[in-house]
Design a protein around this motif. Structure first.
Motif, PDB file in Angstrom:
ATOM      1  N   LEU A  85       0.829  -1.201   0.000  1.00 34.09           N
ATOM      2  CA  LEU A  85       0.000   0.000   0.000  1.00 34.09           C
ATOM      3  C   LEU A  85       0.868   1.258   0.000  1.00 34.09           C
ATOM      4  N   TYR A 125     -15.770   7.150  -5.577  1.00 27.25           N
ATOM      5  CA  TYR A 125     -14.373   6.789  -5.394  1.00 27.25           C
ATOM      6  C   TYR A 125     -13.527   7.234  -6.584  1.00 27.25           C
ATOM      7  N   GLU A 127      -9.351   8.385  -7.437  1.00 28.48           N
ATOM      8  CA  GLU A 127      -8.103   7.757  -7.011  1.00 28.48           C
ATOM      9  C   GLU A 127      -7.719   8.158  -5.592  1.00 28.48           C
ATOM     10  N   ALA A 130     -10.042   6.346  -3.162  1.00 28.69           N
ATOM     11  CA  ALA A 130      -9.732   4.924  -3.079  1.00 28.69           C
ATOM     12  C   ALA A 130      -8.528   4.680  -2.182  1.00 28.69           C
ATOM     13  N   LEU A 131      -7.507   5.516  -2.311  1.00 29.74           N
ATOM     14  CA  LEU A 131      -6.329   5.342  -1.466  1.00 29.74           C
ATOM     15  C   LEU A 131      -6.626   5.724  -0.020  1.00 29.74           C
ATOM     16  N   ALA A 134      -8.418   2.828   1.414  1.00 26.97           N
ATOM     17  CA  ALA A 134      -7.498   1.724   1.702  1.00 26.97           C
ATOM     18  C   ALA A 134      -6.737   1.962   2.997  1.00 26.97           C
ATOM     19  N   THR A 171     -10.845  -2.151  -2.167  1.00 30.69           N
ATOM     20  CA  THR A 171      -9.389  -2.097  -2.299  1.00 30.69           C
ATOM     21  C   THR A 171      -8.709  -3.389  -1.871  1.00 30.69           C
ATOM     22  N   SER A 198     -11.079   2.061  -6.985  1.00 29.74           N
ATOM     23  CA  SER A 198     -10.564   1.098  -6.003  1.00 29.74           C
ATOM     24  C   SER A 198      -9.980  -0.128  -6.690  1.00 29.74           C
ATOM     25  N   VAL A 201      -6.217  -0.062  -6.899  1.00 25.29           N
ATOM     26  CA  VAL A 201      -5.574  -0.430  -5.636  1.00 25.29           C
ATOM     27  C   VAL A 201      -5.666  -1.938  -5.437  1.00 25.29           C
ATOM     28  N   LEU A 202      -6.838  -2.489  -5.692  1.00 27.30           N
ATOM     29  CA  LEU A 202      -7.052  -3.925  -5.552  1.00 27.30           C
ATOM     30  C   LEU A 202      -6.068  -4.715  -6.400  1.00 27.30           C
TER      31      LEU A 202
END
Length: 467
Positions: A85, A125, A127, A130-131, A134, A171, A198, A201-202
């Motif tokens: 992450l 969401y 970017e 999404a972070l 997470a 995520t 997300s 990230v996933l």
């Protein structure tokens, strides 16, 4: 173009003879394809063939024994996932991602996400969001899913060879928890449905999984995605509250559940999302329907389903604070409390559903022996015997111990109030969430202030764990 059928036929023959070596199979295929091409083909076909890839590059039949509960009780979010992450955060914002404009943007996204969830607003969401999501939710979602899987594994119903559909995968917290929960010799065909940012990230987080944990991401909405085949495990983790018609979506995915498969829904423990999850459970699993509540809200009376408020959640030990949360929290505004951007509480609601009639505990109440919560008004001021599922930890905050209980017939909330602890009623405190308890000689009262029934557990009451 390799002859895929020939690879499959050779693999089917050799699996019963010796470990399958791509170099050997290459010799049997017309055109003598490169062994690396054969290996990739075997990887793509491995799940259907039931083949597990070993560290030496050969393939063997997968272990088909059910998963044994591994003693899941994580103390921290694993370092490998934390580093992955932070790699993403550094790629987007630089080494000092937690300070300056980048840190401010992430903190604002977390504030907005928390507010939207609290208000029940639609969540968007991008970017940054999404972070931020997470950072705030990967650890607790990672931990929660393993505890829920325990309910399935303890009944021998979680296979090492598993086809999984993770709807609204976010995520990756639940995916990573599933990955860590399963033994190393598992063979998993994991599919994620995630339309938002997300998914990026996933995808990065799934790069940390084992080679036999095969992953596919479908960047579509739950409503638009059309699954093919059957799935052994369908997961809805912290997504039901974001769907316009969660009941219809869950019903859609119940249709692709294998006959012996399990659908798991998880939600945060807060009032709105927890009650929302239970509402969906009750709509897709009516008293006379084909869907069974496996756990935790067992229905102990045939032909009945609960209609009380339904707010019920489990609580597990906190995780250690990961470095990425601590760093983000250090930049909080002066008026914000320490820990505003730390989230290591493991508190969640969940529902496990099946279509084969299986239940975690095959216990049913008998009207000749036990009182029924649906008829509790008949028993007020009387001492009664009843069966009930423990549906909370102690809610008392220092006063008489208070536990939510249910038997699957209740129309209003019921609470067991322990006014005099004794050895004979200690199981009320000691039993786990979801256990079935036998109450003998408990006093039934109506609580006007709370508009609920109190089952008073005193020195004359016996409480035993049935299972």
């Amino acid at each position: 173009m390799i002859d895929r059928d020939a690879v499959r036929d050779n693999a089917k023959y050799l699996r019963n003879v010796r470990p399958i070596d791509p170099d050997e199979i290459a010799e049997y295929i017309e055109g003598s394809p490169h062994p690396a091409v054969v290996k990739q083909t075997l990887r793509e076909e491995a799940y259907d063939l039931g083949l597990f890839e070993r560290d030496d590059g050969t393939f063997v039949p997968t272990n088909e024994d059910p998963v044994t509960p591994p003693g899941w009780s994580p103390e921290a979010f694993p370092d490998d996932y934390s580093f992955a992450l932070e790699d993403l955060l550094i790629q987007r914002y630089g080494a000092n991602w937690h300070v300056g404009d980048a840190g401010d943007r992430l903190r604002q996204r977390v504030r907005q996400l928390k507010e939207d969830y609290y208000r029940g607003n639609p969540v968007e969401y991008d970017e940054d969001a999404a972070l931020g999501y997470a950072i705030y939710h990967l650890p607790d979602y990672y931990a929660a899913v393993g505890y829920v899987l325990d309910d399935i594994a303890e009944g021998g119903l979680l296979s090492r060879k598993l086809r999984v559909l993770d709807v609204g995968a976010g995520t990756g917290g639940p995916a990573l928890g599933l990955h860590e929960y399963l033994p190393d010799d598992s063979l998993v065909d994991y599919h994620a449905v995630e339309p938002s940012a997300s998914a990026d990230v996933l995808e990065h987080m799934l790069g940390e999984t084992r080679r036999n944990f095969r992953t596919t991401i479908h960047r579509e909405t739950a409503e638009a995605f059309e699954p093919t085949g059957e799935y052994d495990l369908v997961v809805f983790a912290s997504v039901l509250s974001e769907l316009d018609d969660p009941t219809a979506v869950v019903e859609k995915y119940l249709d692709v559940l294998a006959d012996d498969g399990t659908l798991v829904a998880i939600a945060p423990a807060d009032r709105n999302t927890s009650i929302g999850l239970r509402d969906v459970e009750r709509e897709v699993a009516p008293a006379d329907g084909d869907v069974t509540v496996y756990s935790p809200t067992l229905r102990l009376w045939d032909g009945y389903a609960p209609s009380d408020r339904g707010w019920s959640f489990d609580v597990k030990p906190d995780l250690a604070v990961p470095g990425f949360q601590r760093r983000l929290d250090e930049g909080r505004d002066a008026e914000e409390d320490e820990g505003t951007f730390v989230n290591v509480d493991v508190q969640y609601s969940y529902s496990i559903l099946r279509t084969d009639g299986r239940r975690r505990l095959d216990i049913r109440a008998n009207a000749t022996r036990f009182a029924k919560m649906a008829e509790m008004d008949r028993h007020v001021t009387n001492r009664i015997d009843l069966l009930a599922v423990k549906l909370s930890h102690d809610l008392s905050e220092g006063r008489n111990q208070l536990f939510k209980v249910g038997d699957g017939s209740e129309t209003v909330d019921h609470y067991a109030v322990r006014t005099k602890p004794t050895v004979l009623n200690a199981d009320l405190e000691d039993a786990d969430y979801g256990d079935v308890l036998l109450f003998e000689n408990v006093l039934a009262l109506w609580n006007d202030d709370e508009e609920a029934y109190n089952l008073v557990v005193d020195g004359e009451t016996i409480v035993d764990t049935v299972a």
